[in-house]
Design a protein around this motif. Structure first.
Motif, short mmCIF file in Angstrom:
data_model
loop_
_atom_site.label_atom_id
_atom_site.label_comp_id
_atom_site.label_asym_id
_atom_site.label_seq_id
_atom_site.Cartn_x
_atom_site.Cartn_y
_atom_site.Cartn_z
N ALA A 1 0.85 -1.21 0.00
CA ALA A 1 0.00 0.00 0.00
C ALA A 1 0.87 1.25 0.00
O ALA A 1 0.62 2.19 -0.76
CB ALA A 1 -0.93 -0.01 1.22
N ALA A 2 1.91 1.25 0.84
CA ALA A 2 2.81 2.41 0.88
C ALA A 2 3.54 2.54 -0.45
O ALA A 2 3.60 3.62 -1.05
CB ALA A 2 3.80 2.26 2.03
N GLY A 3 4.08 1.41 -0.94
CA GLY A 3 4.87 1.43 -2.17
C GLY A 3 4.05 1.82 -3.40
O GLY A 3 4.60 2.28 -4.39
N SER A 4 2.74 1.65 -3.34
CA SER A 4 1.90 1.99 -4.49
C SER A 4 1.88 3.50 -4.76
O SER A 4 1.57 3.94 -5.85
CB SER A 4 0.46 1.52 -4.25
OG SER A 4 -0.20 2.35 -3.30
N ARG A 5 2.22 4.26 -3.75
CA ARG A 5 2.20 5.74 -3.83
C ARG A 5 0.85 6.29 -4.27
O ARG A 5 0.74 7.36 -4.84
CB ARG A 5 3.32 6.26 -4.75
CG ARG A 5 4.69 5.93 -4.17
CD ARG A 5 5.84 6.31 -5.06
NE ARG A 5 7.07 5.70 -4.56
CZ ARG A 5 7.98 6.33 -3.84
NH1 ARG A 5 7.83 7.59 -3.54
NH2 ARG A 5 9.07 5.70 -3.44
#
Ligand SMILES: [Zn+2]
Ligand SMILES: [Zn+2]
Length: 278
Positions: free
Chosen positions: A156-160
């Motif tokens: 979720a964080a990496g999806s930006r």
């Protein structure tokens, strides 16, 4: 006073119209509120998830955000003394980045919360679905669920795609009690990697005070995690009550302010997906 996590009755689990929340906000002297209705895009759960428009359930993938944003706009005119921010809380699911990006490009939100509400399509935050949790997730064991939760947060964080991640240690709500004492030690090794991913991706965190309503002494996430996040470099924090009815608006927000203040931080506000800190 701000409140950046509010569910009006577009969410089936919430009561109170956007207008009723605004009236309550004015009555208790709030300056700024952000509505964050649910968007749960997982097609596997399409039979469970619904959005309510004027009392009628509609499909999650219908054009309900147009009505939602129109209603926010109407209330901006109706309550000029109140700043009303348009937001959404997206229930993140692995592999749905394209669908979520498409949704967020179609509708203009000021603020987007990303949340992990499900693991492997089973809710971890819903009392109504506790039986499913017990039969489908619990047998997988604490080690698996802790690692899986980390994987969801990392993706979720990496999806930006999101401005802030909601209620980071929401496992305290049902997973810890459902699994038992072994979950808390199982998740501990993943907390630092989770926060490091969050710092690298530039996403912010929210301080969610709904835990206080449940009798907890700490918000989501707990102070120790907030402190570690600040030390590692998280600079954007929003605060929200996760109100599902007007009388819950602003509950516990003072505690969230005080918590951030202790660590030298102030809550962020958002306009057009950009943070205004301080
Ligand atoms: Zn949530
Ligand atoms: Zn929420």
């Amino acid at each position: 006073m701000l409140d950046y996590h509010i569910h009006p009755d577009f969410s089936p689990d919430a009561q109170g119209s956007i207008e009723q929340f605004c009236r309550r906000a004015v009555a208790i002297g709030m300056q700024e509120i952000c509505f964050t209705t649910h968007y749960e895009p997982d097609p596997v759960r399409a039979g469970i998830e619904r959005v309510i428009v004027q009392g009628n359930p509609v499909a999650v993938d219908s054009d309900w955000p147009e009505r939602y944003l129109e209603e926010i706009e109407r209330c901006r005119r109706r309550f000029p003394e109140l700043t009303i921010v348009s937001g959404v809380e997206v229930g993140y699911e692995l592999g749905l980045e394209g669908k979520i990006a498409n949704f967020l490009s179609r509708y203009r939100f000021d603020f987007v919360l990303g949340a992990v509400h499900c693991l492997d399509h089973v809710a971890i935050t819903s009392r109504k679905e506790l039986d499913d949790f017990q039969s489908h997730l619990k047998p997988l064991g604490a080690g698996y669920l802790a690692r899986r939760y980390f994987e969801y947060v990392r993706a979720a964080a990496g999806s930006r795609l999101f401005d802030c991640l909601a209620h980071l240690d929401i496992w305290r709500k049902y997973i810890s009690s459902g699994i038992g004492a072994e979950f808390e030690p199982a998740i501990q090794p993943w907390i630092t990697p989770m926060l490091e991913t969050i710092v690298r991706s530039g996403v912010g965190l929210e301080i969610n005070t709904s835990a206080l309503r449940r009798g907890d002494r700490e918000p989501y996430p707990a102070a120790a995690i907030v402190l570690q996040a600040v030390k590692l470099g998280v600079r954007v924090f929003t605060i929200g009550s996760d109100a599902h009815r007007p009388q819950e608006l602003g509950e516990g927000i003072d505690c969230a302010y005080q918590l951030l203040k202790r660590f030298g931080m102030k809550p962020a506000r958002f306009r057009d997906r950009r943070p205004i800190c301080g």
